[in-house]
Design an enzyme around this catalytic site. Structure first.
Site, short mmCIF file in Angstrom:
data_model
loop_
_atom_site.label_atom_id
_atom_site.label_comp_id
_atom_site.label_asym_id
_atom_site.label_seq_id
_atom_site.Cartn_x
_atom_site.Cartn_y
_atom_site.Cartn_z
N HIS A 27 -65.17 -37.27 30.00
CA HIS A 27 -65.89 -36.20 30.91
C HIS A 27 -65.69 -36.47 32.13
CE1 HIS A 27 -67.88 -34.81 27.08
NE2 HIS A 27 -68.41 -35.86 26.65
N ASP A 84 -62.63 -35.83 20.03
CA ASP A 84 -64.28 -36.23 20.06
C ASP A 84 -64.93 -34.96 19.87
OD1 ASP A 84 -65.89 -38.24 21.88
OD2 ASP A 84 -66.51 -36.22 22.01
N HIS A 117 -67.31 -33.67 21.48
CA HIS A 117 -67.72 -33.06 22.63
C HIS A 117 -66.50 -32.58 23.51
CE1 HIS A 117 -70.95 -35.89 21.95
NE2 HIS A 117 -71.63 -34.72 22.00
N ASP A 148 -67.26 -39.19 17.08
CA ASP A 148 -68.68 -38.86 16.96
C ASP A 148 -68.66 -37.40 16.29
OD1 ASP A 148 -67.52 -37.69 18.91
OD2 ASP A 148 -68.88 -38.11 20.45
N TYR A 173 -70.89 -43.26 17.88
CA TYR A 173 -72.10 -43.94 17.96
C TYR A 173 -72.81 -44.61 16.99
CZ TYR A 173 -70.73 -41.46 22.41
OH TYR A 173 -70.09 -40.95 23.36
C1 SP5 Z 1 -68.08 -39.72 25.26
C2 SP5 Z 1 -69.24 -38.80 24.75
O1 SP5 Z 1 -69.12 -38.65 23.50
N1 SP5 Z 1 -70.18 -38.51 25.54
C3 SP5 Z 1 -71.21 -37.93 24.88
C4 SP5 Z 1 -71.95 -36.91 26.05
C5 SP5 Z 1 -73.18 -36.10 25.42
N2 SP5 Z 1 -74.23 -36.60 25.53
C6 SP5 Z 1 -75.11 -35.59 25.54
C7 SP5 Z 1 -76.50 -36.34 25.33
C8 SP5 Z 1 -77.63 -35.31 24.99
C9 SP5 Z 1 -78.66 -35.89 25.02
N3 SP5 Z 1 -79.00 -37.00 23.84
C10 SP5 Z 1 -80.32 -37.29 23.50
C11 SP5 Z 1 -80.58 -38.78 22.72
C12 SP5 Z 1 -81.10 -39.41 23.88
N4 SP5 Z 1 -80.57 -40.93 23.68
ZN ZN Z 2 -68.47 -37.16 22.21
#
Ligand code: SP5
Ligand code: ZN
Length: 361
Positions: free
Chosen positions: A178, A214, A216, A304, A343
């Site tokens: 990212h 990934d 995302h 993920d 995760y």
């Molecule tokens: C590297 C990667 O997989 N980054 C992920 C970034 C996306 N995160 C978005 C999180 C959105 C809010 N999550 C709510 C859970 C609170 N712990």
């Molecule tokens: Zn991700």
């Protein structure tokens, strides 16, 4: 499961560093609320343990100079990450509000500036928003040593591939895809995959393909190479148009610009997609990479997209990841596999092991 075919079955070396555990973001600030973070040091432990059990050889990352890192990132971002936590701790933040992590609160977007010329801000808590683009990605005392060590993991994996390993895996933490040229976010600080791709280019590969699995979209990697033809970026990910991070980019109409036109391929999937549509997208990515004539591959291996993962609505299985590894191995390209997200601690190690079993040398 027996996956060895003629010339395959060799286990990829695993490059890691104990420093990658030192990053302790402590929390994520999401919609203004401090929530428990999901990008934990234990991720390194479960992946390492699973890969050791599967018979992979561990290699400790070797330190590398900054030149490749500075080819993909603004030196101002790199200096900021190296220094900002010390500067924060020299301020009043712990005493005033009990905050010992760097968290931005105002962002100098084009819309905020409205055409006015910005100055470098005096306050550390303002500079935090110049280089960080979200509130989820906190900087603590160990963040810089960990992020820099993750870059060394990626560069050491490149070295192994350059010296003849068909596939090398970099256990990078924190993840990186990212991070744009000038800003960090999305639980990432330095773009390990982009550094690996640049290092392969500098080592005389003529065209490098980055394939991002990934859940995302890897907006950072995509942006870094958007106008370049020599590093292509292809990704399958949950549709940002369905409300998922990175929200603003990652759409199918983004195909690259200028010399890079045609060297970006985004394949967004609806939430709830499982192995069937996901592997069809992987096939489209491999066909596209083969058509580009790439001579080296970087895989941004986020796991993920798996069904158990709390951070995405995709429903890919371990068998799906193994099959994706198989299909990317069929490209026959020297490959650097870089860890991104994933995760769910109980299944994380098995998912990475499954992918690498598929993508055997
Ligand atoms: C590297 C990667 O997989 N980054 C992920 C970034 C996306 N995160 C978005 C999180 C959105 C809010 N999550 C709510 C859970 C609170 N712990
Ligand atoms: Zn991700």
């Amino acid at each position: 499961m027996l996956t060895s075919m003629a010339g395959r079955g060799r286990r990829a070396p695993v490059v890691w560093s104990p420093l990658t555990r030192e990053h302790r973001p402590g929390a994520e600030v999401w919609v203004g609320v401090v929530t428990p973070g999901s990008e934990l040091p234990e991720r390194v432990d479960v992946i390492r343990t699973a890969l050791e059990a599967a018979g992979h050889r561990l290699v400790e990352a070797r330190p590398h100079a900054d030149d490749t890192l500075l080819a993909v990132h603004d030196p101002g971002l790199v200096a900021h990450l190296a220094e900002v936590h010390d500067e924060w701790m020299a301020g009043d933040y712990v005493e005033l509000v009990g905050q010992d992590r760097v968290v931005p609160y105002v962002f100098p977007t084009d819309a905020m500036l409205g055409g006015l010329p910005p100055r470098a801000p005096a306050a550390v808590h303002a500079r935090a928003g110049q280089f960080g683009y979200d509130t989820m990605t906190l900087v603590g005392a160990g963040t810089w040593p960990a992020a820099r060590a993750a870059v060394d993991c990626a560069l050491t994996a490149v070295d192994l591939v350059r010296s003849g390993e068909p596939v090398a895996y970099a256990l990078c933490r924190p993840p990186g895809h990212h991070v744009t040229r000038s800003a960090y976010g999305g639980s990432c600080y330095l773009n390990n995959a982009a550094v690996a791709a640049q290092a392969l280019r500098d080592a005389s590969h003529r065209r490098v393909a980055v394939v991002d699995l990934d859940a995302h979209h890897g907006n950072g990697t995509a942006a870094i190479f958007y106008e370049r033809a020599d590093v292509a970026y292809g990704s399958v990910h949950v549709d940002p148009g369905a409300g998922w991070f990175p929200h603003f980019v990652g759409f199918a109409e983004e195909v690259g610009r200028g010399e890079g036109e045609g060297a970006t391929l985004n394949l967004p999937l609806p939430p709830g997609s499982g192995d069937g549509p996901w592997l069809e997208s992987v096939d489209r990515l491999t066909g596209w990479v083969a058509g580009l004539g790439a001579d080296a591959l970087v895989v941004s291996l986020g796991v993920d997209a798996a069904a158990d993962d709390p951070e995405s609505p995709l429903l890919v299985t371990a068998a799906g990841y193994r099959e994706a590894g198989n299909r990317l191995a069929d490209l026959g390209l020297p490959s650097v596999v870089v860890q991104e997200g994933g995760y769910h601690l109980p299944s994380l190690g098995g998912l990475v092991a499954a992918y690498l079993e598929g993508h055997a040398g």
